[in-house]
Motif scaffolding. Structure first.
Motif, short mmCIF file in Angstrom:
data_model
loop_
_atom_site.label_atom_id
_atom_site.label_comp_id
_atom_site.label_asym_id
_atom_site.label_seq_id
_atom_site.Cartn_x
_atom_site.Cartn_y
_atom_site.Cartn_z
N GLN A 110 -23.98 64.56 7.84
CA GLN A 110 -23.23 63.33 8.09
C GLN A 110 -24.16 62.22 8.58
OE1 GLN A 110 -20.44 65.09 10.92
NE2 GLN A 110 -18.77 64.63 9.52
N ILE A 111 -25.18 62.61 9.32
CA ILE A 111 -26.07 61.62 9.92
C ILE A 111 -26.99 60.98 8.89
CG2 ILE A 111 -27.96 61.30 11.58
CD1 ILE A 111 -26.61 63.45 13.30
N VAL A 112 -27.54 61.78 7.97
CA VAL A 112 -28.49 61.24 6.99
C VAL A 112 -27.88 60.10 6.17
CG1 VAL A 112 -29.83 61.76 4.91
CG2 VAL A 112 -29.94 63.30 6.88
N PRO A 113 -26.65 60.22 5.62
CA PRO A 113 -26.08 59.08 4.88
C PRO A 113 -25.90 57.85 5.76
CG PRO A 113 -24.87 61.09 4.38
CD PRO A 113 -25.78 61.41 5.52
N ALA A 114 -25.56 58.05 7.04
CA ALA A 114 -25.40 56.91 7.95
C ALA A 114 -26.75 56.22 8.17
CB ALA A 114 -24.82 57.38 9.28
N GLN A 140 -21.84 39.72 10.70
CA GLN A 140 -22.57 40.88 11.21
C GLN A 140 -21.71 41.69 12.18
OE1 GLN A 140 -25.85 40.24 13.93
NE2 GLN A 140 -26.99 41.93 13.04
N VAL A 141 -20.96 40.98 13.04
CA VAL A 141 -20.07 41.67 13.99
C VAL A 141 -19.01 42.45 13.24
CG1 VAL A 141 -18.31 41.31 15.75
CG2 VAL A 141 -20.45 40.06 15.89
N LEU A 142 -18.43 41.84 12.19
CA LEU A 142 -17.41 42.54 11.41
C LEU A 142 -17.98 43.80 10.76
CD1 LEU A 142 -15.53 39.59 9.67
CD2 LEU A 142 -14.74 40.98 11.58
N GLU A 143 -19.21 43.69 10.23
CA GLU A 143 -19.86 44.84 9.60
C GLU A 143 -20.08 45.96 10.62
OE1 GLU A 143 -24.12 45.57 7.50
OE2 GLU A 143 -22.98 43.84 6.77
N GLN A 144 -20.46 45.58 11.83
CA GLN A 144 -20.70 46.57 12.88
C GLN A 144 -19.41 47.27 13.29
OE1 GLN A 144 -22.54 43.92 15.61
NE2 GLN A 144 -24.57 44.13 14.74
N VAL A 145 -18.32 46.51 13.39
CA VAL A 145 -17.04 47.11 13.77
C VAL A 145 -16.58 48.09 12.68
CG1 VAL A 145 -14.59 46.65 14.18
CG2 VAL A 145 -16.32 45.24 15.27
N THR A 146 -16.80 47.72 11.41
CA THR A 146 -16.46 48.64 10.32
C THR A 146 -17.27 49.93 10.43
OG1 THR A 146 -15.89 46.80 8.86
CG2 THR A 146 -16.38 48.91 7.81
N ALA A 147 -18.56 49.80 10.76
CA ALA A 147 -19.42 50.98 10.91
C ALA A 147 -18.91 51.87 12.05
CB ALA A 147 -20.86 50.56 11.18
N ILE A 148 -18.47 51.25 13.14
CA ILE A 148 -17.92 52.01 14.27
C ILE A 148 -16.64 52.73 13.84
CG2 ILE A 148 -16.84 51.78 16.55
CD1 ILE A 148 -18.77 49.38 17.02
N ALA A 149 -15.77 52.00 13.13
CA ALA A 149 -14.50 52.59 12.68
C ALA A 149 -14.75 53.78 11.75
CB ALA A 149 -13.65 51.54 11.99
N VAL A 150 -15.73 53.65 10.85
CA VAL A 150 -16.06 54.75 9.93
C VAL A 150 -16.55 55.97 10.72
CG1 VAL A 150 -17.68 55.51 8.15
CG2 VAL A 150 -16.53 53.30 7.93
N GLY A 151 -17.41 55.74 11.70
CA GLY A 151 -17.92 56.86 12.51
C GLY A 151 -16.82 57.58 13.25
N ARG A 161 -18.89 60.46 5.41
CA ARG A 161 -18.91 59.00 5.53
C ARG A 161 -18.13 58.31 4.40
NH1 ARG A 161 -21.63 55.64 8.58
NH2 ARG A 161 -21.96 53.49 7.87
N ALA A 162 -18.35 58.77 3.17
CA ALA A 162 -17.68 58.15 2.02
C ALA A 162 -16.16 58.32 2.12
CB ALA A 162 -18.21 58.76 0.72
N GLN A 163 -15.71 59.52 2.52
CA GLN A 163 -14.27 59.77 2.64
C GLN A 163 -13.65 58.91 3.74
OE1 GLN A 163 -14.60 63.97 3.40
NE2 GLN A 163 -14.15 64.54 1.29
N LEU A 165 -14.72 56.00 4.86
CA LEU A 165 -14.68 54.60 4.40
C LEU A 165 -13.54 54.41 3.41
CD1 LEU A 165 -15.95 51.79 4.37
CD2 LEU A 165 -17.53 52.60 2.60
N GLU A 166 -13.36 55.37 2.52
CA GLU A 166 -12.29 55.28 1.52
C GLU A 166 -10.92 55.30 2.20
OE1 GLU A 166 -10.44 54.63 -1.87
OE2 GLU A 166 -12.62 54.60 -1.60
N ARG A 167 -10.78 56.10 3.26
CA ARG A 167 -9.52 56.17 3.99
C ARG A 167 -9.20 54.82 4.64
NH1 ARG A 167 -6.95 60.96 7.11
NH2 ARG A 167 -5.37 59.93 8.36
N LEU A 168 -10.20 54.18 5.25
CA LEU A 168 -9.99 52.87 5.86
C LEU A 168 -9.64 51.82 4.80
CD1 LEU A 168 -12.89 52.74 8.48
CD2 LEU A 168 -10.44 52.79 8.97
N LYS A 169 -10.31 51.87 3.65
CA LYS A 169 -10.03 50.91 2.58
C LYS A 169 -8.60 51.08 2.07
CE LYS A 169 -14.69 50.28 0.66
NZ LYS A 169 -15.58 50.62 -0.48
#
Length: 201
Positions: A110-114, A140-151, A161-163, A165-169
């Protein structure tokens, strides 16, 4: 072999540190490791890694202390690996500007793709010389919040990670929101659940 890039990994748990170092080395990265915040700062100054992976709760300087130094003095991007997802921790992660936030326990797969996503993101970013306009800072802030939400979604729902992100989308589409808006709502909802009196023992 030149490798994919240089990464600083910091964790006071020697087993976690060894696992991360081995896994990222196998994935082609040059890894520098430290088991405390003071050594992490010294190594960052000496080696200037392209990315830092930071544990948050450590003796002496915390991951937050190290992150603030990397951001303010070395302009090195960082991501957090933590066993905590309470509202106070999440707020500090957002304020510091982490490129990702991953909740332990984590599989190296999980860490390597991140890490790869963080490297791709920094490669797209313009050379930081001129002050960025407010719109760019906001993006940039929005991108960071998305990264936090994905994690967080990866941890909460046992997804890669892909799953996640797809769930959030998918949720964003269902509620006719942008991905960033859905990420804000997701993180805010978790902060509410994590507030004192709401958390499970």
């Amino acid at each position: 072999m030149s490798g994919k890039g240089k990464i600083l990994v910091v964790d006071d748990d020697r087993l976690v540190l060894a696992t991360l170092t081995h896994g990222l080395s196998q994935a082609g990265y040059e890894v520098i490791d430290a088991d405390n915040g003071d050594d992490a700062i010294l190594l960052a100054r000496e080696h200037r890694p392209a990315l830092a992976l930071l544990d948050i709760r450590m003796e002496g300087k915390s991951g937050f202390d190290v992150a603030a130094y990397l951001r303010d003095y070395l302009q090195i991007p960082f991501m957090f690996l933590s066993a905590f997802s309470d509202s106070e921790t999440l707020e500090q992660v957002k304020q510091l500007g982490a490129v990702a936030y991953l909740v332990k326990p984590l599989d190296i797969r999980q860490i390597v793709p991140a890490v790869e996503a963080a490297f791709a993101s920094s490669a797209r970013a313009p050379a930081a010389a001129a002050p960025r306009p407010a719109a760019a800072e906001h993006a940039q802030v929005l991108e960071q919040v998305t990264a936090i939400a994905v994690g967080i979604a990866m941890h909460r729902f046992s997804l890669n990670r892909a799953q996640a992100l797809e769930r959030l989308k998918r949720q964003a589409e269902q509620e006719q929101l942008t991905l960033e808006e859905q990420s804000w709502r997701f993180v805010a909802a978790l902060e509410t659940l994590s507030a004192p009196g709401q958390r499970k023992a």
